[in-house]
Scaffold this motif. Structure first.
Motif, short mmCIF file in Angstrom:
data_model
loop_
_atom_site.label_atom_id
_atom_site.label_comp_id
_atom_site.label_asym_id
_atom_site.label_seq_id
_atom_site.Cartn_x
_atom_site.Cartn_y
_atom_site.Cartn_z
N ARG A 1 -1.97 10.41 36.95
CA ARG A 1 -0.51 10.89 36.70
C ARG A 1 -0.50 12.28 36.71
O ARG A 1 -1.06 12.93 36.08
N VAL A 2 0.58 12.71 37.57
CA VAL A 2 0.86 13.85 37.93
C VAL A 2 2.18 14.54 37.33
O VAL A 2 3.27 13.82 37.34
N ILE A 3 2.18 15.80 36.85
CA ILE A 3 3.29 16.30 36.38
C ILE A 3 3.35 17.80 37.13
O ILE A 3 2.49 18.38 37.14
N LEU A 4 4.47 17.93 37.83
CA LEU A 4 4.79 19.15 38.69
C LEU A 4 5.83 20.08 37.66
O LEU A 4 6.88 19.57 37.46
N ALA A 5 5.35 21.44 37.83
CA ALA A 5 6.29 22.21 36.83
C ALA A 5 6.74 23.04 37.70
O ALA A 5 6.13 23.95 38.35
N ALA A 6 8.07 23.34 37.69
CA ALA A 6 8.76 24.14 38.74
C ALA A 6 9.08 25.69 38.05
O ALA A 6 10.08 25.88 37.47
N ALA A 7 7.95 26.14 37.84
CA ALA A 7 8.15 27.66 37.10
C ALA A 7 8.47 28.95 37.79
O ALA A 7 8.34 29.90 37.36
N ASP A 8 8.98 28.46 39.24
CA ASP A 8 9.28 29.77 39.92
C ASP A 8 10.80 29.38 39.91
O ASP A 8 11.47 28.43 40.40
N THR A 9 11.36 29.94 38.77
CA THR A 9 12.87 29.74 38.40
C THR A 9 13.68 30.68 39.22
O THR A 9 14.97 30.78 39.05
N PHE A 10 13.18 31.60 39.87
CA PHE A 10 13.89 32.70 40.72
C PHE A 10 14.27 32.49 41.94
O PHE A 10 15.36 32.86 42.63
N ARG A 11 13.51 31.50 42.67
CA ARG A 11 14.06 31.02 44.13
C ARG A 11 14.67 29.89 43.74
O ARG A 11 14.05 28.74 43.66
N ALA A 12 15.94 29.75 44.23
CA ALA A 12 16.54 28.39 44.06
C ALA A 12 16.12 27.41 45.04
O ALA A 12 16.12 26.27 44.39
N ALA A 13 15.63 27.56 46.03
CA ALA A 13 15.05 26.63 46.65
C ALA A 13 13.84 25.94 46.61
O ALA A 13 13.43 25.01 46.65
N ALA A 14 13.11 26.63 45.58
CA ALA A 14 11.87 26.06 45.22
C ALA A 14 11.38 25.10 44.11
O ALA A 14 10.77 24.06 44.53
N ALA A 15 12.49 25.14 43.30
CA ALA A 15 12.68 23.72 42.50
C ALA A 15 13.07 22.54 43.43
O ALA A 15 12.53 21.34 43.13
N GLU A 16 14.16 22.69 44.44
CA GLU A 16 14.26 21.68 45.35
C GLU A 16 13.36 21.29 46.16
O GLU A 16 13.10 20.01 46.45
N GLN A 17 12.57 22.10 46.68
CA GLN A 17 11.30 21.66 47.48
C GLN A 17 10.39 20.99 46.73
O GLN A 17 9.98 19.94 47.15
#
Length: 305
Positions: free
Chosen positions: A132-148
């Motif tokens: 069971r995996v959790i991905l944390a989008a801690a790149d909050t500066f690059r808008a496309a990072a969380a979407e990717q």
């Protein structure tokens, strides 16, 4: 395709730059003299093995040649391969996993190195292993990072933890670890913002993310994975050196190894920084992330093009 065949294919340009020149040197040399070692130095430097590592390898060969009575190029070629394997270590170095889940893996590196893709591919791999995996989008500066990362989370069947753009990355990491504890997840992958290794404030922020994670889960992060782009050669060594100081890097993920002529940088990283290469990227597909196997790497590196 087996790892060795895929690695050979991925290292084709490095082999053309290294193996073909080494083969020419070793087959065209009748007598082992100083000129032979000088030319070998030049070849290794051209493959981005690095000055310090090259000098060490060639000096070791000189010493071995002096100890032997009947030295020929066949002996020295075998000795060179042995020295490279010794330098890399023979064992496959797996990612550090906590004996008591969740395991927290902090993914760091500069912009464009392939961090987010690597985090996504690792999520895919762990999910396929039944974790069971959790991905944390801690790149909050690059808008496309969380979407990717959201695309990778969907593909892997992982849970995504994200905040609004510009949010505190430490808060994202905190929430991800807290969610993993409450949901009994196995792995947390924290994708951080790409940062230049020369920017003090960004490196300090990375230290803060580490502190937040450790405060919430003592002993974490269990792995700090530095993602390096193999195509930049010796520049990767400078990046690794500073990230090691700032973030306590425990392993290297070397991306874009396919199609680069600078694969020799693996040797420099292992020798000069004593950081094991644990993962290599050999393509764009989700499965194209492999554990680094030193002995097979050496076979692929010194095989004929």
């Amino acid at each position: 395709m087996q790892f060795l065949q895929r690695l050979k294919a991925g290292l084709s340009k490095t082999r053309e730059n290294l193996a073909s020149r080494i083969e020419k040197l070793f087959t065209g040399t009748q007598k082992i003299e100083e000129g032979f070692f000088e030319e070998l130095e030049e070849i290794l430097l051209g493959a981005d093995v690095g000055v310090t590592t090259t000098l060490q390898l060639v000096d070791n060969l000189r010493q071995r040649a002096k100890k032997e009575r009947n030295v020929d190029t066949s002996f020295l070629f075998s000795a060179l391969r042995e020295e490279v394997i010794k330098l890399l270590g023979e064992e496959v170095r797996q990612l550090n996993l906590s004996p008591s889940p969740p395991t927290v893996i902090l993914v760091v590196g500069v912009n464009g190195s392939g961090k987010t893709t690597t985090a996504g591919k690792l999520a895919y791999r762990f999910s396929r292993q039944g974790k069971r995996v959790i991905l944390a989008a801690a790149d909050t500066f690059r808008a496309a990072a969380a979407e990717q990362l959201a695309i990778w989370a969907k593909m892997a069947g992982a849970t995504l933890i994200r905040h609004q753009p510009g949010a505190d990355p430490g808060a994202v990491a905190f929430d991800a670890v807290k969610a993993a504890l409450s949901r009994q997840a196995d792995v947390v992958l924290v994708d951080t913002a790409g940062r230049l290794h020369t920017k003090y404030n960004l490196m300090e922020e990375l230290k803060k993310i580490r502190r937040v994670i450790e405060r919430e889960l003592p002993g974490a992060p269990h792995e700090v994975l530095l993602v390096l782009d193999a195509t930049i050669g010796q520049n990767a060594l400078a990046q690794a050196r500073l990230f090691k100081e700032a973030a306590g890097v425990t392993g290297i993920a070397l991306t874009k190894l396919d199609g680069t002529a600078k694969g020799g940088v693996v040797l420099a990283i292992a020798h000069e920084l004593n950081i094991p290469v644990k993962i290599v990227g050999l393509g764009e597909d989700p499965e194209d992330l492999e554990d680094f196997r030193p002995q097979e790497f050496v076979l692929a590196l010194f095989d004929k093009p």
